[in-house]
Design an enzyme around this catalytic site. Structure first.
Site, PDB file in Angstrom:
ATOM      1  N   LYS A 144      -5.848  54.887  29.252  1.00 46.26           N
ATOM      2  CA  LYS A 144      -6.379  55.928  30.151  1.00 46.26           C
ATOM      3  C   LYS A 144      -7.908  55.803  30.091  1.00 46.26           C
ATOM      4  O   LYS A 144      -8.633  56.741  29.733  1.00 46.26           O
ATOM      5  CB  LYS A 144      -5.871  57.307  29.670  1.00 46.26           C
ATOM      6  CG  LYS A 144      -6.160  58.456  30.598  1.00 46.26           C
ATOM      7  CD  LYS A 144      -5.321  58.441  31.874  1.00 46.26           C
ATOM      8  CE  LYS A 144      -5.732  59.591  32.793  1.00 46.26           C
ATOM      9  NZ  LYS A 144      -5.179  59.457  34.145  1.00 46.26           N
ATOM     10  N   ASP A 201       5.357  55.928  23.297  1.00 48.37           N
ATOM     11  CA  ASP A 201       6.488  56.810  23.022  1.00 48.37           C
ATOM     12  C   ASP A 201       7.142  57.227  24.338  1.00 48.37           C
ATOM     13  O   ASP A 201       8.359  57.124  24.539  1.00 48.37           O
ATOM     14  CB  ASP A 201       5.946  58.044  22.265  1.00 48.37           C
ATOM     15  CG  ASP A 201       7.045  58.936  21.745  1.00 48.37           C
ATOM     16  OD1 ASP A 201       8.219  58.549  21.819  1.00 48.37           O
ATOM     17  OD2 ASP A 201       6.719  60.040  21.258  1.00 48.37           O
ATOM     18  N   ASP A 261      -0.814  56.669  33.911  1.00 49.09           N
ATOM     19  CA  ASP A 261      -0.110  57.419  34.963  1.00 49.09           C
ATOM     20  C   ASP A 261       0.444  56.463  36.019  1.00 49.09           C
ATOM     21  O   ASP A 261       1.574  56.607  36.492  1.00 49.09           O
ATOM     22  CB  ASP A 261      -1.010  58.509  35.589  1.00 49.09           C
ATOM     23  CG  ASP A 261      -2.451  58.066  35.742  1.00 49.09           C
ATOM     24  OD1 ASP A 261      -2.798  56.970  35.271  1.00 49.09           O
ATOM     25  OD2 ASP A 261      -3.248  58.817  36.337  1.00 49.09           O
ATOM     26  N   TYR A 289      -0.680  61.003  17.013  1.00 50.50           N
ATOM     27  CA  TYR A 289       0.341  61.503  16.095  1.00 50.50           C
ATOM     28  C   TYR A 289      -0.121  61.460  14.640  1.00 50.50           C
ATOM     29  O   TYR A 289       0.527  62.028  13.769  1.00 50.50           O
ATOM     30  CB  TYR A 289       1.649  60.695  16.228  1.00 50.50           C
ATOM     31  CG  TYR A 289       2.300  60.783  17.604  1.00 50.50           C
ATOM     32  CD1 TYR A 289       1.843  61.677  18.556  1.00 50.50           C
ATOM     33  CD2 TYR A 289       3.363  59.966  17.931  1.00 50.50           C
ATOM     34  CE1 TYR A 289       2.429  61.740  19.806  1.00 50.50           C
ATOM     35  CE2 TYR A 289       3.961  60.035  19.178  1.00 50.50           C
ATOM     36  CZ  TYR A 289       3.486  60.924  20.122  1.00 50.50           C
ATOM     37  OH  TYR A 289       4.070  60.992  21.359  1.00 50.50           O
ATOM     38  N   ASP A 348      10.681  55.348  26.382  1.00 50.08           N
ATOM     39  CA  ASP A 348      11.865  56.136  26.743  1.00 50.08           C
ATOM     40  C   ASP A 348      12.153  56.031  28.242  1.00 50.08           C
ATOM     41  O   ASP A 348      13.304  55.921  28.659  1.00 50.08           O
ATOM     42  CB  ASP A 348      11.690  57.608  26.363  1.00 50.08           C
ATOM     43  CG  ASP A 348      12.193  57.880  24.951  1.00 50.08           C
ATOM     44  OD1 ASP A 348      12.514  56.898  24.235  1.00 50.08           O
ATOM     45  OD2 ASP A 348      12.269  59.057  24.553  1.00 50.08           O
TER      46      ASP A 348
END
Ligand code: NAD
Length: 361
Positions: free
Chosen positions: A195, A251, A227, A146, A255
């Protein structure tokens, strides 16, 4: 202890839920012999209405002068509020981005707790929700994808967009230290999510996290690919204590973790810098649809205040008292409208604050 707290009531239900959080904090301070000084500042729409900007330099100075900041929520109805006719840098949310940057808040903490009394709200299968869960997602907030260089351009007649994901070892180390410090106050387990089978930034993440882990021999460290973590959160959420991860993974996973609790009015959060300073706020927004009706659930803000006592002031006993008050009031059957179920007693925002404060003895 003297606690110097700057409050940002904000917009919508913000002032209502901050009033109740102060009520609970004041009772806790009275019971445990502390002295709290509050200074309220304007941010978001409330500041636009008075000063024409979502956050003034004076308000930032007041926030920096405090030991910690407790916030309600900012923003209005994004379709109908005149605040959203303003250019992006003058809108309510610009205040939030500015204060996070000014206060150098690089670590975001979001607990996701399933209270047995609210298990019906959990969208997972009963045999999973019956086990309950109590995890905390520690997300890096100021680096990664980001904040990397990005561009969109046309090359040989083909549109191309590039975003870059960069982390240096110092950025990883400081968030990892926060994650392990917080695990020491909890069940002493860190799941570092990356990852590393694909990304160089993740391979460095994993190495630095392992280096930091050397200083915390009591903490169990495990690594998990992002994942797999997304699957495990719905398959076996009880396995997690602290999930430590980079910005974009955090992020998405935070959620997901919030949603499996099923109750938005219960979710606290904190953003910390590399001192004890932090900004504490509920995970939900300013709920303009229910503002001023005394029906908002103040518990997320009350639990954010408990996090403030725990992480900015090391007042663990006092934080426990607030968290236990929430559990006790739920088990006595009191509920605000958003979490009401059959056989429970419906209370408003103010009454919920009174009940929680009375529960601290
Ligand atoms: P929201 O979280 O404010 O509301 C979503 C739904 O949940 C609404 O139906 C609302 O009534 C309900 N809800 C939220 N908190 C509740 C509570 N404590 N008790 C009972 N019900 C509650 O999200 P939204 O409607 O998408 O956003 C409204 C405004 O909040 C927007 O301006 C948005 O930008 C802003 N916002 C601010 C923050 C922040 O200050 N950090 C975070 C998210 C959204």
């Amino acid at each position: 202890m003297k606690l110097n707290i700057t409050c940002i009531p904000g917009d919508g239900i913000g002032p209502e839920i901050i009033t109740e959080a102060k009520k609970v904090l004041n009772k806790t301070a009275a019971v445990y012999g502390h002295e709290i000084t509050y200074k309220d500042i304007l941010m978001g729409g409330a500041s636009i209405d008075v000063h024409g900007v979502p956050l003034t330099d004076e308000a930032i100075a007041d926030a920096k002068a405090a030991d910690a900041v407790l916030m309600g929520s900012i923003g209005g109805n994004t379709t109908t509020s005149p605040w959203y006719q303003l250019p992006p840098e003058k809108r309510p949310e610009a205040g939030l981005l500015k204060i996070r940057k000014e206060l150098n808040l690089f670590a975001n903490l979001r607990p996701a707790v399933l209270y047995s009394e609210l298990a019906d709200a959990c969208p997972l299968k009963k045999e999973i929700s019956d086990q309950g869960f109590d995890m905390l997602i520690m997300r890096e907030l100021t680096g990664g994808l980001y904040f990397g260089d990005r561009y969109t351009r046309e090359e040989n007649g083909v549109r191309k967009a590039v975003d870059t994901l960069t982390y240096d070892e110092n950025e990883i180390r400081r968030i990892a230290i926060k994650g392990f410090d917080i695990a020491m106050k909890r069940r002493k387990k860190v799941t570092s999510v990356d990852k590393a089978n694909v990304l160089d930034s993740s391979r460095l993440w994993r190495k630095v996290v392992e280096e930091v882990a050397q200083d915390y021999p009591e903490v169990t460290l495990e690594h998990m690919l992002v994942d797999n973590c997304a699957m495990q959160l719905v398959k076996d959420p009880a396995q997690f204590d602290v999930i430590l991860t980079e910005n974009m993974f955090g992020d998405i996973l935070s959620d997901e973790a919030s949603m499996v609790t099923g109750s938005i009015g219960m979710l606290a959060s904190a953003s910390l810098n590399d001192t004890k300073f932090g900004l504490y706020e509920p995970s939900h927004g300013s709920a303009p649809d229910i503002a001023g009706q005394d029906i908002a659930n103040p518990i997320a803000t009350v639990l954010s205040a408990a996090m403030m006592l725990r992480y900015s002031f090391d007042l663990d006993k006092e934080a426990d008292a607030i968290e236990n008050a929430v559990k006790n009031i739920l088990s006595k059957g009191y509920r605000t409208a958003d979490i009401i179920s059959d056989g429970c007693t419906r209370v408003g925002c103010r009454e919920m604050g009174d009940l929680l404060a009375d529960e601290i003895k």
